[in-house]
Scaffold this motif. Structure first.
Motif, PDB file in Angstrom:
ATOM      1  N   THR A   1       0.844  -1.198   0.000  1.00  0.00           N
ATOM      2  CA  THR A   1       0.000   0.000   0.000  1.00  0.00           C
ATOM      3  C   THR A   1       0.881   1.251   0.000  1.00  0.00           C
ATOM      4  N   PHE A   2       0.264   2.373  -0.294  1.00  0.00           N
ATOM      5  CA  PHE A   2       0.978   3.650  -0.316  1.00  0.00           C
ATOM      6  C   PHE A   2       0.664   4.404   0.970  1.00  0.00           C
ATOM      7  N   PRO A   3       1.687   4.868   1.702  1.00  0.00           N
ATOM      8  CA  PRO A   3       1.431   5.540   2.988  1.00  0.00           C
ATOM      9  C   PRO A   3       0.614   6.827   2.853  1.00  0.00           C
TER      10      PRO A   3
ATOM     11  N   ASN B   1      -4.870   1.343  -2.587  1.00  0.00           N
ATOM     12  CA  ASN B   1      -5.095   1.274  -1.138  1.00  0.00           C
ATOM     13  C   ASN B   1      -6.509   0.803  -0.813  1.00  0.00           C
ATOM     14  N   PHE B   2      -7.506   1.292  -1.562  1.00  0.00           N
ATOM     15  CA  PHE B   2      -8.886   0.894  -1.311  1.00  0.00           C
ATOM     16  C   PHE B   2      -9.088  -0.595  -1.563  1.00  0.00           C
ATOM     17  N   LEU B   3      -8.593  -1.090  -2.685  1.00  0.00           N
ATOM     18  CA  LEU B   3      -8.779  -2.511  -3.005  1.00  0.00           C
ATOM     19  C   LEU B   3      -8.024  -3.416  -2.035  1.00  0.00           C
ATOM     20  N   THR B   4      -6.832  -3.006  -1.633  1.00  0.00           N
ATOM     21  CA  THR B   4      -6.079  -3.798  -0.662  1.00  0.00           C
ATOM     22  C   THR B   4      -6.789  -3.813   0.681  1.00  0.00           C
ATOM     23  N   ALA B   5      -7.323  -2.685   1.105  1.00  0.00           N
ATOM     24  CA  ALA B   5      -8.062  -2.636   2.367  1.00  0.00           C
ATOM     25  C   ALA B   5      -9.359  -3.424   2.276  1.00  0.00           C
ATOM     26  N   LEU B   6      -9.987  -3.419   1.113  1.00  0.00           N
ATOM     27  CA  LEU B   6     -11.224  -4.176   0.929  1.00  0.00           C
ATOM     28  C   LEU B   6     -10.985  -5.669   1.089  1.00  0.00           C
TER      29      LEU B   6
END
Length: 111
Positions: free
Chosen positions: A38-40, A51-56
């Protein structure tokens, strides 16, 4: 179309649960992997989408990993197992609720 939505929902919930199991077994590696993927501080739409897809897909398990980060190494798997148990119960409830809405739409709304 509704069946594809069900399959996608089950896949997301299953990925979260499997990431929980990997966190229990390989805590440090999986935490670094998530942070590496992810990107900080996202600055454009591409970074925000990643970031959204990884968090999803993995976000709930990562959040639980952050909650137990300061605990001792032998207590982390126990707490993560408790979070996993709670997640399984909540995921089943959420799936049943969303599935009942999808069944209602399937029977009463003609697409």
């Amino acid at each position: 179309m509704i069946e594809l939505f069900r399959i996608g929902l089950v896949m997301i919930l299953t990925c979260q649960g499997s990431y929980f199991i990997l966190l229990i077994l390989l805590y440090g590696t999986m935490m670094h992997w998530y942070e590496w993927g992810t990107f900080p501080k996202p600055s454009n739409i591409f970074e925000k989408t990643v970031n959204f897809l990884t968090a999803l897909v993995f976000g709930v398990a990562y959040w639980a990993g952050l909650k137990v980060k300061k605990r001792k190494w032998f207590l982390r798997p126990v707490l993560l197992s408790g979070y996993l148990f709670l997640y399984i119960i909540l995921a089943m409830i959420a799936f049943k609720l969303i599935n009942s809405v999808l069944i209602y739409l399937e029977r009463n709304v003609y697409l």
